[in-house]
Write a protein that holds these residues in place. Structure first.
Motif, PDB file in Angstrom:
ATOM      1  N   GLU A   1       0.888  -1.214   0.071  1.00  0.00           N
ATOM      2  CA  GLU A   1       0.097  -0.043  -0.033  1.00  0.00           C
ATOM      3  C   GLU A   1       0.913   1.357  -0.027  1.00  0.00           C
ATOM      4  OE1 GLU A   1      -3.445   2.197   2.719  1.00  0.00           O
ATOM      5  OE2 GLU A   1      -2.867   0.195   3.323  1.00  0.00           O
ATOM      6  N   PHE A   2       0.720   2.213  -0.792  1.00  0.00           N
ATOM      7  CA  PHE A   2       1.465   3.294  -1.150  1.00  0.00           C
ATOM      8  C   PHE A   2       1.073   4.361  -0.689  1.00  0.00           C
ATOM      9  CE2 PHE A   2       3.153   0.973  -5.188  1.00  0.00           C
ATOM     10  CZ  PHE A   2       4.287   0.710  -4.807  1.00  0.00           C
ATOM     11  N   PHE A   3       2.211   4.974  -0.055  1.00  0.00           N
ATOM     12  CA  PHE A   3       1.909   6.393   0.639  1.00  0.00           C
ATOM     13  C   PHE A   3       2.541   7.474  -0.330  1.00  0.00           C
ATOM     14  CE2 PHE A   3       3.566   9.790   3.001  1.00  0.00           C
ATOM     15  CZ  PHE A   3       2.453  10.180   3.966  1.00  0.00           C
ATOM     16  N   ASP A   4       1.954   8.150  -0.903  1.00  0.00           N
ATOM     17  CA  ASP A   4       2.496   9.148  -1.925  1.00  0.00           C
ATOM     18  C   ASP A   4       2.421  10.540  -1.787  1.00  0.00           C
ATOM     19  OD1 ASP A   4       3.421   7.025  -3.717  1.00  0.00           O
ATOM     20  OD2 ASP A   4       1.617   6.772  -4.564  1.00  0.00           O
TER      21      ASP A   4
ATOM     22  N   LEU B   1      11.899   1.268  -2.300  1.00  0.00           N
ATOM     23  CA  LEU B   1      13.245   1.454  -2.997  1.00  0.00           C
ATOM     24  C   LEU B   1      13.178   1.029  -4.611  1.00  0.00           C
ATOM     25  CD1 LEU B   1      15.924  -0.052  -0.463  1.00  0.00           C
ATOM     26  CD2 LEU B   1      15.149   1.985  -0.499  1.00  0.00           C
ATOM     27  N   ASN B   2      12.157   0.426  -4.940  1.00  0.00           N
ATOM     28  CA  ASN B   2      12.256  -0.100  -6.547  1.00  0.00           C
ATOM     29  C   ASN B   2      11.366   1.321  -7.028  1.00  0.00           C
ATOM     30  OD1 ASN B   2      13.629  -2.292  -6.620  1.00  0.00           O
ATOM     31  ND2 ASN B   2      12.143  -3.626  -6.213  1.00  0.00           N
ATOM     32  N   TYR B   3      10.771   2.089  -6.231  1.00  0.00           N
ATOM     33  CA  TYR B   3      10.128   3.457  -7.000  1.00  0.00           C
ATOM     34  C   TYR B   3      10.536   4.543  -6.162  1.00  0.00           C
ATOM     35  CZ  TYR B   3       6.601   5.012 -10.328  1.00  0.00           C
ATOM     36  OH  TYR B   3       6.288   5.320 -11.556  1.00  0.00           O
ATOM     37  N   PRO B   4      11.898   5.217  -6.248  1.00  0.00           N
ATOM     38  CA  PRO B   4      12.297   6.231  -5.442  1.00  0.00           C
ATOM     39  C   PRO B   4      11.359   7.353  -5.397  1.00  0.00           C
ATOM     40  CG  PRO B   4      14.181   5.217  -6.552  1.00  0.00           C
ATOM     41  CD  PRO B   4      12.690   4.784  -7.239  1.00  0.00           C
ATOM     42  N   GLY B   5      11.199   7.742  -4.089  1.00  0.00           N
ATOM     43  CA  GLY B   5      10.521   8.882  -3.857  1.00  0.00           C
ATOM     44  C   GLY B   5       9.207   8.472  -3.326  1.00  0.00           C
ATOM     45  N   ARG B   6       8.381   7.404  -3.429  1.00  0.00           N
ATOM     46  CA  ARG B   6       7.579   6.583  -2.961  1.00  0.00           C
ATOM     47  C   ARG B   6       7.911   6.075  -1.823  1.00  0.00           C
ATOM     48  NH1 ARG B   6       3.641   3.836  -7.622  1.00  0.00           N
ATOM     49  NH2 ARG B   6       2.089   4.518  -6.060  1.00  0.00           N
ATOM     50  N   TYR B   7       6.707   5.855  -0.845  1.00  0.00           N
ATOM     51  CA  TYR B   7       6.682   5.177   0.136  1.00  0.00           C
ATOM     52  C   TYR B   7       5.589   3.907   0.300  1.00  0.00           C
ATOM     53  CZ  TYR B   7      10.075   8.710   1.992  1.00  0.00           C
ATOM     54  OH  TYR B   7      11.343   9.273   2.233  1.00  0.00           O
ATOM     55  N   GLU B   8       5.961   3.131   1.304  1.00  0.00           N
ATOM     56  CA  GLU B   8       4.949   1.966   1.540  1.00  0.00           C
ATOM     57  C   GLU B   8       4.563   1.990   2.946  1.00  0.00           C
ATOM     58  OE1 GLU B   8       6.552  -1.836   1.074  1.00  0.00           O
ATOM     59  OE2 GLU B   8       8.353  -1.313   1.001  1.00  0.00           O
ATOM     60  N   TRP B   9       3.338   1.623   3.300  1.00  0.00           N
ATOM     61  CA  TRP B   9       3.003   1.354   4.698  1.00  0.00           C
ATOM     62  C   TRP B   9       3.779  -0.076   5.048  1.00  0.00           C
ATOM     63  CZ3 TRP B   9       1.010   4.745   7.818  1.00  0.00           C
ATOM     64  CH2 TRP B   9       0.346   5.943   7.357  1.00  0.00           C
ATOM     65  N   THR B  10       4.088  -0.143   6.058  1.00  0.00           N
ATOM     66  CA  THR B  10       4.819  -1.510   6.610  1.00  0.00           C
ATOM     67  C   THR B  10       4.216  -2.136   7.673  1.00  0.00           C
ATOM     68  OG1 THR B  10       6.350  -0.290   7.911  1.00  0.00           O
ATOM     69  CG2 THR B  10       7.020  -0.581   5.558  1.00  0.00           C
ATOM     70  N   GLY B  11       3.124  -1.890   8.071  1.00  0.00           N
ATOM     71  CA  GLY B  11       2.553  -2.526   9.216  1.00  0.00           C
ATOM     72  C   GLY B  11       2.959  -1.724  10.439  1.00  0.00           C
ATOM     73  N   GLY B  12       2.775  -2.092  11.504  1.00  0.00           N
ATOM     74  CA  GLY B  12       2.924  -1.335  12.935  1.00  0.00           C
ATOM     75  C   GLY B  12       3.521  -2.381  13.965  1.00  0.00           C
ATOM     76  N   ARG B  13       3.684  -1.390  15.132  1.00  0.00           N
ATOM     77  CA  ARG B  13       4.068  -2.243  16.231  1.00  0.00           C
ATOM     78  C   ARG B  13       3.328  -2.368  17.268  1.00  0.00           C
ATOM     79  NH1 ARG B  13       9.767  -2.326  17.619  1.00  0.00           N
ATOM     80  NH2 ARG B  13       9.737  -4.055  19.292  1.00  0.00           N
ATOM     81  N   LYS B  14       3.272  -3.344  17.998  1.00  0.00           N
ATOM     82  CA  LYS B  14       2.330  -4.019  19.027  1.00  0.00           C
ATOM     83  C   LYS B  14       3.229  -4.140  20.174  1.00  0.00           C
ATOM     84  CE  LYS B  14      -0.687  -6.377  15.727  1.00  0.00           C
ATOM     85  NZ  LYS B  14      -1.423  -7.628  15.380  1.00  0.00           N
ATOM     86  N   ALA B  15       2.369  -3.928  21.558  1.00  0.00           N
ATOM     87  CA  ALA B  15       2.900  -3.942  22.712  1.00  0.00           C
ATOM     88  C   ALA B  15       1.564  -4.743  23.684  1.00  0.00           C
ATOM     89  CB  ALA B  15       3.369  -2.716  23.485  1.00  0.00           C
ATOM     90  N   GLY B  16       2.370  -5.457  24.607  1.00  0.00           N
ATOM     91  CA  GLY B  16       1.326  -5.910  25.778  1.00  0.00           C
ATOM     92  C   GLY B  16       0.949  -7.286  25.284  1.00  0.00           C
ATOM     93  N   PHE B  17       0.112  -8.233  26.093  1.00  0.00           N
ATOM     94  CA  PHE B  17      -0.265  -9.283  25.743  1.00  0.00           C
ATOM     95  C   PHE B  17      -1.465  -9.580  26.584  1.00  0.00           C
ATOM     96  CE2 PHE B  17       2.563  -9.866  29.515  1.00  0.00           C
ATOM     97  CZ  PHE B  17       1.899 -10.829  30.348  1.00  0.00           C
ATOM     98  N   GLU B  18      -2.198 -10.796  26.562  1.00  0.00           N
ATOM     99  CA  GLU B  18      -3.282 -11.095  27.319  1.00  0.00           C
ATOM    100  C   GLU B  18      -2.976 -11.443  28.581  1.00  0.00           C
ATOM    101  OE1 GLU B  18      -6.464 -11.394  26.535  1.00  0.00           O
ATOM    102  OE2 GLU B  18      -6.048 -10.775  24.364  1.00  0.00           O
ATOM    103  N   ASN B  19      -3.328 -10.487  29.660  1.00  0.00           N
ATOM    104  CA  ASN B  19      -2.799 -10.531  31.097  1.00  0.00           C
ATOM    105  C   ASN B  19      -3.936  -9.711  31.627  1.00  0.00           C
ATOM    106  OD1 ASN B  19      -1.365 -10.080  33.211  1.00  0.00           O
ATOM    107  ND2 ASN B  19      -0.395  -8.378  32.658  1.00  0.00           N
ATOM    108  N   LYS B  20      -4.654 -10.885  32.505  1.00  0.00           N
ATOM    109  CA  LYS B  20      -5.823 -10.388  33.472  1.00  0.00           C
ATOM    110  C   LYS B  20      -5.042  -9.794  34.644  1.00  0.00           C
ATOM    111  CE  LYS B  20      -8.939 -14.003  31.844  1.00  0.00           C
ATOM    112  NZ  LYS B  20      -9.437 -15.600  32.185  1.00  0.00           N
TER     113      LYS B  20
END
Length: 548
Positions: free
Chosen positions: A99-102, A421-440
């Motif tokens: 998914e491009f970010f242009d 990198l195969n289309y210089p000047g264009r950016y791509e969304w790379t997903g995110g970062r997660k934190a935490g876990f199932e913790n009652k």
């Protein structure tokens, strides 16, 4: 026949004479754009098969001689042709799952009024049949393609200076994720600095032009350090304290050299109104073009060390005390003497990693606590009704462990963009970062995060992480607005860098330049500083008790 020949000669001479001339700035601006594009797009240049920097140095004298846009355009066409044919691989298949970010991407300049239609078509063809790389974007990525080419350039030579400028400008053009939110268009910055680069007489003058160029990035991650030249005898002297800008005054917030500060009756809360007959407001404006900052609060934070640095040992300082102005001719000292608290045993008070405050409230100093201390902290503060995480500093990589303590489930707290990198000047969304876990057994009390202009990069990123706890309140003021990693570049004459990744909230709200917006805004006052209060922490404690 002679009359016809004479007529044709006069007519052609008039056409040549009347052809509009092209200015030096126009030529150099367009050359920078074309050279940078070919550097990253043309298979021969992008693969390193040809020494693209050397070719620029060879072409610049010819470009300087071009008088008309036709001559200039033909030079560029021939330059491209000399590289040989570009293999036709179009259409290049669109990548799956990308998914491009242009917002940074714009090659409409191919239709520059200086370019012939033939040149514009050549550039478009190269875009469509661009170099395809197997390189992965990461910490070792070299946007300069070959850094050593620029390390020891002769910055007294006009064309070498242009090469350095072109290389830097194009790295930003293609690999700075926040180009689209600069106050000034990056093209306009290039046009603005080109005459200054040419007119700079010394390497130091040239580096100052580059520093002004870097300041236009409006990125608080940008620092620009000019190394002293060999044989330089320039010395620097420092005020024995540091401070914050409040109400257009400089207020001392920390003593750096106890005995020197005491000699001039400088204390926390001391108010400075002028330095060498210039008001603090005047100095703020004077230094603006040399410092890159994402927002005003970050600029005011970054300008303070510059104010408190002098090339002269004797400095006239105006103070404001008890309703009166008082001017002193101070003696400032070298770094070691003026910052002697750094070196003097016992001069710096030991800071608690965490502690229990009154009314069953926990406090964590995020600038001190380390991952190995988190288990002990969690055990000591798990039964409190609230924990204040003071992030008016730079954390030590504790987000993962603390998020596991705070969160009841795994949650995403940010998303990234990175160069495609195969289309210089264009950016791509790379997903995110997660934190935490199932913790009652996660922490059930209120989570308070204190932020201010000192909160930058990892501080802001960690605050985003803590916001996923669900019961988090941000208290303080606007942060520095510079998130993500930093690409750094080191040369023989200077060192600089800029933000390398785009960082956004999971819903893709921007953080760059905006920073982390507090839920409750509180700013320290001069009166509070002089009374020894921490007004931001006090407001947090009030909120914990009242919910307001």
């Amino acid at each position: 026949m002679k009359k016809i020949t004479l007529f044709l000669f006069i007519t052609l001479s008039q056409i040549t004479f009347c052809a509009p001339k092209i200015t030096e700035t126009e030529k150099l601006f367009a050359t920078c754009k074309v050279w940078g594009f070919l550097k990253y797009y043309h298979p021969k240049a992008a693969s390193g098969e040809v020494n693209w920097d050397k070719q620029l140095l060879e072409k610049l004298p010819k470009i300087e001689k071009a008088q008309t846009k036709e001559e200039f355009s033909l030079l560029l066409e021939n330059w491209i042709d000399d590289l040989g044919p570009v293999k036709e691989i179009a259409p290049i298949p669109a990548p799956k799952d990308v998914e491009f970010f242009d917002k940074n991407f714009d090659l409409s300049w191919f239709n520059n009024k200086l370019f012939s239609k033939k040149l514009s078509k050549k550039l478009k063809f190269i875009e469509e049949n661009r170099f395809q790389s197997n390189e992965e974007y990461g910490p070792s990525f070299d946007g300069f393609k070959n850094l050593k080419n620029y390390f020891n350039l002769d910055c007294n030579d006009k064309n070498s200076k242009l090469l350095m400028l072109y290389a830097y400008w194009n790295v930003v053009e293609y690999y700075f994720p926040y180009k689209y939110i600069m106050d000034q268009k990056w093209d306009e910055t290039l046009k603005e600095v080109l005459p200054s680069v040419i007119q700079s007489n010394t390497s130091e003058d040239f580096y100052k032009v580059l520093r002004k160029t870097a300041a236009k990035l409006d990125d608080s991650h940008v620092e620009f350090h000019i190394y002293p030249s060999l044989g330089s005898k320039k010395s620097f002297y420092y005020f024995p304290a540091t401070g914050k800008i409040m109400e257009e005054k400089l207020v001392v917030t920390e003593i750096l050299g106890d005995s020197l500060a005491e000699a001039d009756d400088i204390k926390i809360g001391t108010v400075i109104t002028k330095i060498n007959d210039k008001s603090i407001k005047e100095i703020i404006e004077e230094k603006r073009e040399m410092i890159s900052a994402s927002n005003e609060v970050s600029y005011l934070d970054k300008v303070v060390p510059v104010m408190l640095l002098s090339e002269s040992e004797k400095v006239k300082v105006e103070f404001f005390k008890d309703g009166k102005h008082e001017t002193k001719l101070m003696t400032w000292f070298n770094y070691h003497d003026s910052h002697r608290n750094e070196y003097k045993k016992g001069a710096q008070k030991k800071q608690d990693k965490f502690k229990l405050l009154d009314n069953n409230i926990g406090y964590v100093n995020m600038g001190v606590i380390k991952p190995k201390n988190i288990a002990e902290m969690a055990d000591a503060l798990k039964s409190t009704k609230a924990i204040v995480f003071d992030m008016r500093n730079y954390p030590k990589g504790t987000f993962k462990e603390i998020a596991a303590f705070l969160n009841s489930e795994e949650k995403e707290f940010c998303q990234y963009t990175q160069p495609y990198l195969n289309y210089p000047g264009r950016y791509e969304w790379t997903g995110g970062r997660k934190a935490g876990f199932e913790n009652k057994d996660n922490y059930k009390g209120k989570v308070i995060v204190l932020l201010n202009e000192d909160s930058i990069s990892q501080s802001e990123w960690t605050a985003m992480c803590f916001q996923t706890a669900g019961n988090t309140t941000i208290i303080g003021s606007q942060t520095a607005g510079a998130d993500g990693n930093v690409f750094e570049f080191d040369f023989s004459g200077f060192h600089t860098g800029f933000s390398g990744l785009g960082v956004y909230y999971p819903d893709r709200r921007e953080t760059q330049r905006i920073g982390i917006v507090p839920d409750i805004e509180v700013k320290p006052t001069i009166k509070g500083m002089q009374e020894g209060k921490d007004e931001v922490l006090d407001r947090a404690l009030l909120f914990i008790e009242t919910g307001k």
